[in-house]
Write a protein that holds these residues in place. Structure first.
Motif, mmCIF file in Angstrom:
data_model
loop_
_atom_site.group_PDB
_atom_site.id
_atom_site.type_symbol
_atom_site.label_atom_id
_atom_site.label_comp_id
_atom_site.label_asym_id
_atom_site.label_seq_id
_atom_site.Cartn_x
_atom_site.Cartn_y
_atom_site.Cartn_z
ATOM 1 N N HIS A 156 0.828 -1.201 0.000
ATOM 2 C CA HIS A 156 0.000 0.000 0.000
ATOM 3 C C HIS A 156 0.863 1.252 0.000
ATOM 4 O O HIS A 156 0.567 2.216 -0.724
ATOM 5 N N TRP A 157 1.914 1.256 0.779
ATOM 6 C CA TRP A 157 2.792 2.421 0.877
ATOM 7 C C TRP A 157 3.499 2.702 -0.450
ATOM 8 O O TRP A 157 3.588 3.850 -0.898
ATOM 9 N N LEU A 158 3.987 1.634 -1.118
ATOM 10 C CA LEU A 158 4.727 1.802 -2.354
ATOM 11 C C LEU A 158 3.839 1.733 -3.589
ATOM 12 O O LEU A 158 4.339 1.822 -4.718
ATOM 13 N N ARG A 159 2.541 1.540 -3.382
ATOM 14 C CA ARG A 159 1.556 1.568 -4.469
ATOM 15 C C ARG A 159 1.828 0.490 -5.525
ATOM 16 O O ARG A 159 1.836 0.761 -6.734
ATOM 17 N N VAL A 160 2.057 -0.711 -5.075
ATOM 18 C CA VAL A 160 2.236 -1.844 -5.978
ATOM 19 C C VAL A 160 1.291 -2.954 -5.559
ATOM 20 O O VAL A 160 0.788 -2.977 -4.432
ATOM 21 N N THR A 161 1.046 -3.895 -6.467
ATOM 22 C CA THR A 161 0.117 -4.990 -6.175
ATOM 23 C C THR A 161 0.816 -6.187 -5.544
ATOM 24 O O THR A 161 0.173 -7.026 -4.925
ATOM 25 N N ARG A 162 2.144 -6.258 -5.726
ATOM 26 C CA ARG A 162 2.873 -7.392 -5.165
ATOM 27 C C ARG A 162 4.365 -7.096 -5.193
ATOM 28 O O ARG A 162 4.811 -6.136 -5.831
ATOM 29 N N ALA B 148 -11.822 -10.935 6.349
ATOM 30 C CA ALA B 148 -10.424 -10.627 6.042
ATOM 31 C C ALA B 148 -10.309 -9.910 4.695
ATOM 32 O O ALA B 148 -9.474 -9.009 4.526
ATOM 33 N N ILE B 149 -11.147 -10.302 3.736
ATOM 34 C CA ILE B 149 -11.143 -9.639 2.428
ATOM 35 C C ILE B 149 -11.548 -8.181 2.574
ATOM 36 O O ILE B 149 -10.919 -7.275 2.004
ATOM 37 N N HIS B 150 -12.598 -7.939 3.332
ATOM 38 C CA HIS B 150 -13.054 -6.558 3.514
ATOM 39 C C HIS B 150 -12.021 -5.729 4.295
ATOM 40 O O HIS B 150 -11.856 -4.531 4.036
ATOM 41 N N ARG B 151 -11.340 -6.362 5.208
ATOM 42 C CA ARG B 151 -10.304 -5.635 5.963
ATOM 43 C C ARG B 151 -9.162 -5.245 5.032
ATOM 44 O O ARG B 151 -8.624 -4.139 5.124
ATOM 45 N N ARG B 152 -8.795 -6.136 4.141
ATOM 46 C CA ARG B 152 -7.756 -5.829 3.156
ATOM 47 C C ARG B 152 -8.222 -4.710 2.233
ATOM 48 O O ARG B 152 -7.439 -3.824 1.859
ATOM 49 N N LEU C 15 -7.796 -1.405 3.878
ATOM 50 C CA LEU C 15 -6.402 -0.947 3.847
ATOM 51 C C LEU C 15 -6.096 -0.268 2.517
ATOM 52 O O LEU C 15 -5.483 0.815 2.487
ATOM 53 N N GLU C 16 -6.545 -0.861 1.414
ATOM 54 C CA GLU C 16 -6.283 -0.281 0.095
ATOM 55 C C GLU C 16 -6.980 1.061 -0.083
ATOM 56 O O GLU C 16 -6.468 1.947 -0.773
ATOM 57 N N ALA C 17 -8.135 1.217 0.529
ATOM 58 C CA ALA C 17 -8.897 2.458 0.377
ATOM 59 C C ALA C 17 -8.443 3.541 1.343
ATOM 60 O O ALA C 17 -8.824 4.705 1.196
ATOM 61 N N SER C 18 -7.631 3.188 2.317
ATOM 62 C CA SER C 18 -7.189 4.156 3.314
ATOM 63 C C SER C 18 -6.174 5.112 2.716
ATOM 64 O O SER C 18 -5.586 4.865 1.660
#
Length: 626
Positions: free
Chosen positions: A73-79, A312-316, A319-322
């Motif tokens: 999330h910090w580095l804006r990458v998917t993996r 867990a999916i919604h929590r993830r 995080l992405e929307a934060s």
């Protein structure tokens, strides 16, 4: 991991493009993050290469994907992707390109591009005299990350005929000769067949050498290809030796895996999350998501229900929307105070309660009520299990990234955009220490610590402002200030002396230990942990150092060692030492460590913050008075 060229060979392994490539050499996977990453030069036998951009790493495999949601999330990458190995099951190595392109022959003295020598395929010999070729010892680079061959042609012609235009109708063939009379650059002479006066390379390493001759940066990025130039660069190029450390500085980012992202459920979810993300983007309701969850192998683990996986999916997703965590691109800021570190600090301070065997984080308080803790230490936590992900975000050249953040220089890692970064993961153990906030605030009010940290603050502020002027920053100089504080210098120095002491006490080499600092106005802690990916990272020797009685003994011993340095009195009395004068009482005989162990390249250190000075013992945090 194999290094492979794009040039066709008669032997070797074929990839899906039909081109057969023979491995040129090998490096460890971890070295592609720290030493030979994208844009870095690597010598292989008698040739020199540069590691190609990420868009050429075509053989990356899903089995080598690394997940760390907070850092993603910090580095804006998917993996993150583990650098490809040289076996088909885990990749086909990484691509490299020939660089520098200028080579010389010691026999015929010719100096020209490698392709003009007519070397047979797979060899590096002069086509005329069949003798080995030598890659250029020198390159030029600028602070914006651009890299180019040393401009031998411009150097000899502009230096000798600076007031006349070069005659383009005359044949120009360069030659490199060395008199061997001295080891200096004065003995290295460049000649041209046009008859221009020969010129030695003396003075080529001067900061203004290229500027004086009107040689500007062409914006070349050879790791991305011949046509990947970045026009409009205004930085002045500098001459560097090909193997100099200043030719490539890695910009790495790291994060610890902490709950909930370190838990077993999230680990099982990681490989499937992209699929669920697409379903969420398409507005699929929870009832349909539950049906999809039940068809995955996540449910093979009977510890989890479909409803727990959905949560867990919604929590993830949350995080992405934060909002993105604090970035060091916004303003100069010590990384130890960003949002990622704050989350880790809270988790390390509180610890974990129930942990299964396959989770990546386990942190428990040391046994005892705290009465046996040494003065100034409020809490000792035993981190029996941890995982750290380190990713290569970018790199710089000429001058290292500022250790306090705020440096916006970022060389391109690929042509276009990529949604992943190369990374490695390290598993190990450590000890987290929280400093007594009340004692710390009392100490910060003393004149000694404030005065000493002010010296480092001033030197760092002047450095930041000088760099801003040199790189053409639009920020107002008066707004550029160092973030260094007395408590940061204290915790940083404390981490160093403990690493040195623990390496002696528990048998670990100091280079196998690493610091991680947590410093802000309301945060004061440090984590010392194993930084190696082999079995030495989990033998229990470091965790044992966090037990109250053991910690008391080792801290007393570390402070005793810090009271005297073999370089004293000059070391203790120094008003500026270290890189860019960002240290005070700190040298390799007392507190400096291997670069792999320190977060800030061995700056912002002063052992007087621990034990005081002969003239002012109260400047030391651990000074208890007479």
């Amino acid at each position: 991991m194999a290094l492979r060229s794009g040039r066709t060979r008669q032997t070797g392994r074929s990839d899906d493009t039909g081109i057969t490539r023979t491995p040129l050499g090998t490096v460890r996977r971890a070295q592609t993050i720290t030493t030979y990453g994208v844009g870095g030069m690597v010598a292989v036998e008698d040739q020199s290469y540069i590691v190609s951009g990420l868009d050429s790493w075509k053989h990356v495999w899903k089995s080598d994907v690394i997940y760390e949601p907070r850092l993603q999330h910090w580095l804006r990458v998917t993996r993150f992707q583990l650098p490809p190995a040289d076996e088909p099951s885990s990749g086909d190595g990484i691509r490299v390109r020939l660089f520098p392109e200028m080579y010389s022959c010691a026999t015929c003295k010719k100096l020209q591009e490698f392709r003009r020598f007519g070397s047979p395929a797979g060899k590096s010999v002069c086509g005329a005299c069949d003798k080995p070729l030598t890659p250029s010892r020198f390159v030029i680079a600028c602070e914006n990350g651009h890299l180019d061959d040393f401009p031998y042609f411009e150097w000899v012609h502009k230096k000798s005929e600076s007031n006349r235009d070069v005659n383009e109708k005359v044949k120009h063939e360069l030659a490199l000769e060395s008199s061997g009379q001295t080891a200096s650059l004065r003995s290295v002479v460049i000649k041209c067949s046009c008859g221009v006066r020969p010129a030695s390379l003396e003075g080529a390493f001067g900061g203004g050498a290229m500027f004086a001759l009107g040689i500007k940066c062409k914006g070349r990025r050879p790791w991305l290809g011949r046509d990947a130039n970045e026009p409009g660069c205004t930085a002045t190029p500098r001459t560097l030796q090909r193997g100099a450390s200043a030719a490539w500085f890695a910009i790495t980012r790291s994060a610890l895996s902490i709950p909930p992202w370190s838990q077993s459920l999230q680990q099982r979810l990681n490989p499937h999350y992209d699929m669920f993300g697409v379903l969420l983007d398409n507005g699929v309701p929870d009832s349909a998501l539950l049906s999809a969850i039940k068809k995955t192998d996540i449910m093979d683990d009977d510890r989890f229900t479909a409803e727990q996986v959905l949560a867990a999916i919604h929590r993830r997703r949350e995080l992405e929307a934060s909002a993105l965590p604090d970035s060091d691109e916004a303003a100069p800021m010590l990384e130890s105070a960003n949002e990622l570190r704050r989350e880790e600090y809270n988790q390390l301070y509180d610890g974990t309660r129930i942990v299964s065997r396959d989770e990546n984080f386990e942190c428990v308080p040391a046994a005892g009520d705290g009465s046996a803790l040494p003065y100034g230490i409020k809490r000792s936590m035993l981190v029996k299990r941890l995982r750290e992900v380190r990713a290569l975000e970018s790199f710089t050249r000429v001058t290292m990234p500022d250790p306090a953040g705020g440096d916006t220089r970022r060389a391109a890692m690929a042509n276009g955009t990529v949604d992943w970064l190369p990374a490695i993961e390290v598993s190990g153990e450590g000890v987290f220490l929280a400093i007594d906030e009340n004692a710390l605030q009392t100490w910060e009010q003393r004149p000694g610590p404030a005065a000493r940290s002010q010296q480092i603050w001033y030197n760092h502020t002047m450095l930041l402002r000088e760099r801003a002027e040199r790189t053409g920053s639009t920020a107002r100089l008066e707004d550029i200030k160092s973030p260094v504080t007395p408590r940061y210098v204290l915790l940083h120095t404390l981490a160093h002396v403990l690493i040195n002491e623990w390496s002696l006490d528990c048998g670990y080499p100091a280079a196998a230990l690493r610091e991680r600092l947590y410093v802000d106005k309301d945060m004061a802690g440090l984590l010392i942990y194993t930084a190696t990916s082999d079995s030495a990272g989990s033998l229990g020797g470091v965790v044992a150092q966090g037990e109250h009685r053991k910690l008391y003994e080792t801290l007393e011993s570390a402070l005793s060692r810090a009271e005297w340095c073999s370089q004293d009195p000059p070391c203790m009395e120094s008003e500026a030492s270290g890189t860019n004068s960002l240290n005070l009482a700190a040298c390799y005989a007392c507190v400096l460590l291997a670069e792999t162990s320190c977060e800030t390249n061995n700056v912002f250190l002063d052992r007087a913050m621990l034990i005081g000075t002969p003239d002012d013992p109260s400047a030391g945090f651990f000074y208890k008075g007479d």
